[in-house]
Design a protein around this motif. Structure first.
Motif, PDB file in Angstrom:
ATOM      1  N   VAL A   2     -10.364   5.302  -1.324  1.00 24.13           N
ATOM      2  CA  VAL A   2     -10.714   3.811  -1.292  1.00 24.13           C
ATOM      3  C   VAL A   2     -10.695   3.564   0.244  1.00 24.13           C
ATOM      4  O   VAL A   2     -10.862   2.124   0.402  1.00 24.13           O
ATOM      5  N   LEU A  36     -18.880   5.859   0.323  1.00 24.11           N
ATOM      6  CA  LEU A  36     -17.666   4.839   0.643  1.00 24.11           C
ATOM      7  C   LEU A  36     -18.232   4.075   1.938  1.00 24.11           C
ATOM      8  O   LEU A  36     -18.254   2.883   1.904  1.00 24.11           O
ATOM      9  N   PHE A  66     -13.525   0.615   4.113  1.00 27.10           N
ATOM     10  CA  PHE A  66     -12.929   0.748   2.607  1.00 27.10           C
ATOM     11  C   PHE A  66     -13.735   0.085   1.647  1.00 27.10           C
ATOM     12  O   PHE A  66     -14.710  -0.342   1.979  1.00 27.10           O
ATOM     13  N   ASP A  67     -13.287   0.408   0.374  1.00 27.73           N
ATOM     14  CA  ASP A  67     -13.718   0.056  -0.779  1.00 27.73           C
ATOM     15  C   ASP A  67     -13.843  -1.419  -0.729  1.00 27.73           C
ATOM     16  O   ASP A  67     -12.773  -2.068  -0.798  1.00 27.73           O
ATOM     17  N   ASP A 118     -14.010  -3.483  -3.103  1.00 34.76           N
ATOM     18  CA  ASP A 118     -13.268  -4.120  -4.124  1.00 34.76           C
ATOM     19  C   ASP A 118     -11.933  -4.225  -3.916  1.00 34.76           C
ATOM     20  O   ASP A 118     -11.080  -4.529  -4.826  1.00 34.76           O
ATOM     21  N   MET A 119     -11.467  -3.493  -2.827  1.00 34.02           N
ATOM     22  CA  MET A 119     -10.094  -3.311  -2.441  1.00 34.02           C
ATOM     23  C   MET A 119      -9.717  -4.346  -1.282  1.00 34.02           C
ATOM     24  O   MET A 119      -8.738  -4.202  -0.781  1.00 34.02           O
ATOM     25  N   LEU A 161      -0.470   4.387  -1.773  1.00 36.98           N
ATOM     26  CA  LEU A 161      -1.484   4.963  -1.424  1.00 36.98           C
ATOM     27  C   LEU A 161      -1.106   6.561  -0.984  1.00 36.98           C
ATOM     28  O   LEU A 161       0.073   6.578  -0.542  1.00 36.98           O
ATOM     29  N   ASN A 213       0.676  -0.993   0.017  1.00 34.10           N
ATOM     30  CA  ASN A 213       0.218   0.035  -0.157  1.00 34.10           C
ATOM     31  C   ASN A 213       0.668   1.279  -0.004  1.00 34.10           C
ATOM     32  O   ASN A 213       0.513   2.232   0.218  1.00 34.10           O
ATOM     33  N   ARG A 250      -6.077  -5.488  -0.700  1.00 28.75           N
ATOM     34  CA  ARG A 250      -5.246  -4.755   0.123  1.00 28.75           C
ATOM     35  C   ARG A 250      -5.152  -4.731   1.449  1.00 28.75           C
ATOM     36  O   ARG A 250      -4.096  -4.172   2.119  1.00 28.75           O
ATOM     37  N   ARG A 273      -6.140   7.282  -0.424  1.00 26.68           N
ATOM     38  CA  ARG A 273      -6.373   7.507  -1.788  1.00 26.68           C
ATOM     39  C   ARG A 273      -5.403   6.719  -2.703  1.00 26.68           C
ATOM     40  O   ARG A 273      -4.348   6.759  -2.665  1.00 26.68           O
TER      41      ARG A 273
END
Length: 234
Positions: free
Chosen positions: A154, A109, A173-174, A176-177, A93, A90, A180, A148
């Motif tokens: 995110v 979010l 958090f997103d 889809d992430m 980010l 990460n 991470r 970000r």
């Protein structure tokens, strides 16, 4: 300004436990009329209290002590191999601390996170009022950690400043992430920030051995627990 000697506390009637199905719980709250500054909040935190919006609370169950306050001494933290990998992954980010406030970007979010990750919990369905009352209202020395990726938000971690460090309030958090591990990354980032400030502790809230969703906290070692009024390494 209130202090520990003048605070008044209230206990709720027994209610369904949010973490352990089939059990009843009682919660102790600080009188909402009390004026709690950063120093008093810090003292309450070392006694096992947490903040949610305007409310300062801790479990007060007569026959159960499953909720254990936990914290990290960031100077003793020893990230394991997976945590080191998460930290490296990460580094692309952009992380920024900004004053806690409502925005449509933050809420979008939060809404996605609750709907996709916690649709079986007390916070479902999410709402703007819920977001504000939980994460913005009552904020004292509170910050949002923006995470970000190429400008897109995110991850968002809510942290309170204390005399001896930071209190990790909540992280979204997103979905889809997920690969991470942004929840883990947020803890590691906050630990680094505490070291940068020359402080010591990151308070992680409550750990419950029987609650699978809280297992991640024990992966941060050495973890300190508040047991019978004393902080001890688990």
């Amino acid at each position: 300004m209130s202090n520990l000697k003048t605070l008044v506390f209230f206990a709720t009637p027994a209610h369904d436990c949010s973490y352990l199905p089939g059990r009843a719980a009682t919660t102790m709250f600080v009188d909402p009329r009390a004026r709690v500054d950063k120093h008093l909040y810090s003292q309450l935190t070392t006694l096992g209290f947490r903040r949610s919006g305007h409310n300062y609370y801790r479990p007060h169950c007569e026959t159960c002590n499953a909720c254990v306050p936990v914290r990290l001494n960031v100077h003793h933290l020893q990230p394991d191999r997976n945590q080191r990998r998460v930290w490296r992954k990460n580094q692309d980010l952009t992380c920024t601390l900004v004053p806690a406030a409502y925005s449509d970007e933050y809420y979008a979010l939060y809404e996605r996170y609750i709907e996709q990750r916690h649709d079986d919990g007390d916070m479902f369905p999410p709402s703007r009022e819920q977001f504000t009352s939980f994460l913005v209202d009552g904020a004292t020395d509170t910050w949002f950690l923006e995470m970000r990726l190429h400008g897109a938000l995110v991850g968002l971690a809510v942290v309170d400043e204390l005399d001896d460090g930071l209190s990790a309030i909540y992280t979204v958090f997103d979905p889809d992430m997920e690969q991470r591990s942004l929840g883990t990354f947020a803890v590691l980032w906050q630990a680094e920030e505490i070291r940068r400030r020359g402080a010591t502790y990151l308070y992680l809230g409550y750990w419950i051995a029987e609650c699978r969703k809280m297992n991640y906290k024990t992966r941060f070692q050495p973890l300190e627990s508040l047991i019978k009024g004393r902080w001890r390494v688990q």
